[in-house]
Design an enzyme around this catalytic site. Structure first.
Site, mmCIF file in Angstrom:
data_model
loop_
_atom_site.group_PDB
_atom_site.id
_atom_site.type_symbol
_atom_site.label_atom_id
_atom_site.label_comp_id
_atom_site.label_asym_id
_atom_site.label_seq_id
_atom_site.Cartn_x
_atom_site.Cartn_y
_atom_site.Cartn_z
ATOM 1 N N ASP A 1 0.836 -1.194 0.000
ATOM 2 C CA ASP A 1 0.000 0.000 0.000
ATOM 3 C C ASP A 1 0.876 1.252 0.000
ATOM 4 O O ASP A 1 2.018 1.211 -0.473
ATOM 5 C CB ASP A 1 -0.942 -0.050 1.226
ATOM 6 C CG ASP A 1 -2.280 0.619 0.956
ATOM 7 O OD1 ASP A 1 -2.277 1.804 0.604
ATOM 8 O OD2 ASP A 1 -3.324 -0.045 1.085
ATOM 9 N N SER B 1 -11.145 -0.695 -1.591
ATOM 10 C CA SER B 1 -9.896 -0.682 -0.825
ATOM 11 C C SER B 1 -10.144 -0.984 0.647
ATOM 12 O O SER B 1 -9.303 -1.566 1.320
ATOM 13 C CB SER B 1 -9.238 0.695 -0.892
ATOM 14 O OG SER B 1 -8.612 0.895 -2.121
ATOM 15 N N HIS C 1 -4.000 6.013 3.190
ATOM 16 C CA HIS C 1 -4.659 4.813 2.663
ATOM 17 C C HIS C 1 -4.076 3.533 3.287
ATOM 18 O O HIS C 1 -4.817 2.658 3.752
ATOM 19 C CB HIS C 1 -4.479 4.826 1.139
ATOM 20 C CG HIS C 1 -5.267 3.813 0.376
ATOM 21 N ND1 HIS C 1 -4.821 2.532 0.168
ATOM 22 C CD2 HIS C 1 -6.456 3.892 -0.268
ATOM 23 C CE1 HIS C 1 -5.710 1.873 -0.574
ATOM 24 N NE2 HIS C 1 -6.718 2.675 -0.849
#
Ligand SMILES: *[C@@H]1O[C@H](CO)[C@@H](O)[C@H](O)[C@H]1NC(C)=O
Ligand SMILES: *[C@@H]1O[C@H](CO)[C@@H](O)[C@H](O)[C@H]1NC(C)=O
Ligand SMILES: *[C@@H]1O[C@H](CO)[C@@H](O)[C@H](O)[C@H]1NC(C)=O
Ligand SMILES: *[C@@H]1O[C@H](CO)[C@@H](O)[C@H](O)[C@H]1NC(C)=O
Ligand SMILES: *[C@@H]1O[C@H](CO)[C@@H](O)[C@H](O)[C@H]1NC(C)=O
Length: 742
Positions: free
Chosen positions: A137, A529, A202
């Site tokens: 990520d 996600s 994220h």
């Protein structure tokens, strides 16, 4: 958040277009454009990577300049800067298995676990602390409370990974046991830090969703308040940073991440990154995850994409991946809007601002254009289209054009924004200034009010948490049919991915919009996600009960225990349905497979031995002719779902699905087939009863599906096969696709 995810998506797409391809001018001779390529070699290849490059480039010096990286642990491959003709020359060389152009990909609490039935007090195994989830990520926030290691012992003995101090990265602990970054193109990223630190948020969010430690009193503006935690709070996390603020996630870096994760000894890999459509033998997520499964028994869990609701938009659809769609939970975030005439309406989104006075003047963007030519764009409140003197001190109604009209209005001295949209209404966007989102019916009401009175006014209140009916599949969640093969249903499963609260980074504002000054330890995001780490965490949970299960066994357990859902696109939206973590621990039966079963499937799909070399990387070439089973099945794979594609809309299409199940429940057990067939479809199962005398016994059966949709214009109709014993329900959807209608 869809919003941020989508925003990033747009951002990366733009960047992808404007990234200049390096080209060299030398002595007036225009050299061919060069690009990064990944070159896979057969494992018996004697020459070194440098040797091959020197021979190609003509000198050792040029070879050195071109060489970027050697993958030596799980893959025999290297990355290099090559011209197109050099890439072609290499791919024709003996011992070179395949040459792949490097491409850039985009990125795609607490209530969610309770909602799907994994409460804090769920039964857990001591072995949970031996499980390591590898996440690829944007990096991670080591000081986040979700990675607090209170009560953790040292990493499990099998762990071979590492972690160091890096720029702006304080290092690891016994919870976050590994952190690495990969940026092989060597270009500095002006918006990022060369370190595993997460400057985006994220990666911190996805990792803490999968395996975060418990954090009490987690919330955002008092919303979604509760104890934040991952599926497996005792498991360990290893971060492989392969996504960068400006360039996205490149294939070279992803493959290097896989190489490291496989070597380091992770148990499960979680990837919330976009996929590229193409053959399974030339896609790095598909290649990397095959090696992870084949070499180390690692299951890779991936996001299905945020390109819904268009059909055929699902990505990351290789059959050995577990592909996750996003569902909504029973919680939404809304703001009350009061108009000057006393009417109260409700908008969607996360607005953390309490109004400072009673009503503010309200205008419509299209009425305050900077000039007559800008009137249409002013309706969308785009930058440089509004007259600042008319916006100052007011609330502005805008149509949704691009994200960030709240930032534009605030920048002009406006008080707040009412955004009108008929899309993205199932997720809550975070605003950087007072704002809310309403649908077009309500937008019309507001517009009428504005034009019906001399001094229109309104008030936007701080957001509140509301109960919404759930589960549902998010509109943005990518749908099947699977563009890679008509024989495997994708996505596989749905998991919560709407308005999920999880940890965030202090290095990024909540919205990333110009002028935003909001920071928070936790934030709310939506996207597939966010759904992916729910399933990756569940896979870790299952593995903590069954450390020796194969990736296919874990996947089957998670799939056959899922709860049925409803959506107009049916299984094309949610696969088997909603994730059911506790059910996945005792599935009763599993549809197991080894790596060769997937190779056999690819043979059936028309892949040949040489094209599969990048997956297998073995000395001996695969001979498909000798691999195809004598009794050919519709799909040649022991998949936990079945998908039949109609040959035409008038006649009968028949498919025979051969399957086998392994008993992982009680020693002595008997399962009976329960068949549900939709109108126009006949389904028979032979035999109708499976008896087991002990665990690990395997039993085969066949399912014959014949369908005639009689001119129906439905894209998909579905039935199911359930194997039921006194203690287990093992459900497989059977999907019939009508190719004329997608
Ligand atoms: C990273 O660390 C350097 C050196 O301590 C510091 O100057 C810089 O501001 C830090 N960057 C961020 C984004 O925190
Ligand atoms: C907008 O929302 C209102 C209230 O929830 C609803 O009655 C109306 O049908 C919606 N309009 C559209 C176009 O979705
Ligand atoms: C194998 O498949 C590749 C890719 O489809 C093709 O280019 C190649 O010609 C095939 N080789 C053989 C021996 O059929
Ligand atoms: C289903 O079975 C019935 C009864 O045997 C038969 O009449 C019908 O044609 C079959 N339909 C299909 C699509 O095979
Ligand atoms: C098939 O369609 C025809 C004409 O539309 C109709 O008369 C018939 O009843 C339909 N058959 C089935 C099994 O639905």
């Amino acid at each position: 958040m869809v919003s941020r995810d989508l925003l990033l998506m747009v951002y990366f797409c733009l960047l992808f277009i404007i990234i200049p391809r390096g080209h060299l001018l030398q002595l007036g001779v225009k050299r061919e454009t060069e690009d990064y390529y990944i070159v896979f070699l057969s494992s018996h290849m004697a020459s070194t990577h440098m040797g091959i490059l020197s021979a190609l480039k003509g000198s050792e010096l040029d070879a050195k300049e071109s060489h970027v990286y050697s993958y030596t642990r799980s893959f025999n491959a290297f990355a290099a800067k090559l011209s197109e003709s050099e890439a072609r020359e290499l791919s024709g060389m003996d011992g070179v298995q395949s040459v792949i152009l490097n491409q850039y990909r985009k990125l795609h609490t607490t209530r969610s676990w309770d909602f799907i039935g994994l409460p804090q007090k769920a039964t857990r195994k001591k072995h949970e602390s031996d499980i390591i989830i590898g996440v690829m990520d944007t990096g991670i926030t080591p000081q986040s409370e979700s990675f607090n290691d209170d009560g953790f012992g040292p990493p499990p003995a099998k762990w071979k990974g590492s972690c160091h101090h890096f720029a702006n990265f304080s290092g690891c602990n016994n919870k976050l046991i590994g952190a690495k970054y990969f940026k092989l193109d060597g270009n500095p990223d002006p918006n990022d830090i060369l370190s595993p630190v997460d400057t985006d948020g994220h990666g911190t969010h996805t990792s803490s969703t999968a395996a975060g430690s418990q954090v009490h009193n987690a919330q955002l503006y008092g919303l979604a308040k509760g104890t934040a935690r991952g599926a497996v709070p005792s498991a360990r996390v290893a971060m492989y940073k392969v996504c960068w603020a400006s360039s996205g996630c490149s294939d070279m870096d992803l493959l290097a991440g896989f190489d490291a994760a496989i070597h380091d000894g992770v148990d499960i890999i979680s990837i919330s990154i976009g996929g590229l459509t193409g053959a399974y033998t030339s896609d790095t997520i598909s290649i990397g995850s095959f090696h992870a499964m084949n070499k180390a028994g690692i299951l890779t869990v991936v996001s299905a994409g945020n390109d819904g609701p268009s059909l055929g938009s699902v990505v990351n659809h290789a059959p050995w991946l577990l592909t996750v769609a996003a569902s909504g939970i029973d919680r939404g975030f809304q703001s009350k809007v009061v108009l000057g005439n006393g009417k109260t309406i409700s908008g969607i989104g996360i607005n953390g601002f309490d109004p400072k006075q009673k009503l503010y003047p309200l205008i419509s963007g299209e009425d305050v254009a900077i000039n007559s030519r800008s009137q249409e764009s002013a309706g969308f409140c785009l930058e440089n289209t509004l007259d600042p003197s008319k916006v100052k001190g007011k609330l502005v109604q805008c149509k949704l054009g691009t994200w960030g009209s709240d930032s534009v209005i605030k920048g002009l001295g406006g008080i707040g924004t009412i955004i009108e949209s008929d899309v993205f209404l199932d997720t809550a966007q975070i605003f950087m200034a007072p704002a809310t989102m309403v649908n077009s019916t309500i937008g019309e009401t507001i517009n009428k009010y504005i034009h019906s009175t001399r001094s229109p006014s309104a008030e936007i209140y701080k957001s509140e948490q509301v109960k919404v009916s759930a589960p549902f599949i998010a509109t943005f969640s990518s749908r099947g049919p699977n563009p890679g093969t008509k024989h495997v249903l994708k996505p596989d499963i749905a998991a919560p991915g709407v308005d999920i609260l999880a940890s965030y980074t202090p290095l990024h504002t909540l919205t990333g919009l110009k002028g935003d000054t909001q920071y928070s330890k936790f934030t709310i995001m939506s996207g597939t996600s966010m759904a992916c780490p729910h399933v990756a965490g569940t896979a870790a949970y299952v593995k903590s009960f069954h450390p020796n299960w194969s990736p296919a066994a874990i996947k089957s357990a998670i799939m056959t225990s899922a709860r049925p859902m409803h959506d107009q696109d049916a299984e094309l939206a949610y696969g088997v349905g909603q994730l059911n973590p506790r059910g996945a621990v005792s599935p009763g039966l599993i549809y197991d497979m080894d790596s060769m079963s997937y190779v056999q499937f690819l043979c059936h799909e028309g892949y040949n031995g040489s094209s599969m070399a990048s997956l297998i990387g073995s000395k001996s070439k695969i001979d498909c002719a000798s691999l195809l089973p004598p009794l050919v099945s519709e799909d040649a794979i022991n998949y936990p779902t079945m998908q039949l594609t109609l040959k035409n809309n008038k006649g009968i299409t028949t498919g025979v699905f051969r399957r086998s199940v392994t008993n992982v429940g009680h020693d002595k057990s008997t399962y009976n087939a329960i068949i549900k067939a939709p109108k126009g479809v006949n389904i028979t199962v032979e035999p109708m009863t499976l008896s087991f005398l002990q665990t690990s016994q395997r039993r085969s059966f066949k399912v014959i599906v014949s369908a005639k949709l009689n001119g129906s214009t439905k894209t998909v109709v579905s039935g199911s096969l359930i194997w039921r014993s006194c203690s287990n329900v093992v459900r497989s959807p059977i999907v019939i696709l009508n190719p004329q209608y997608y």
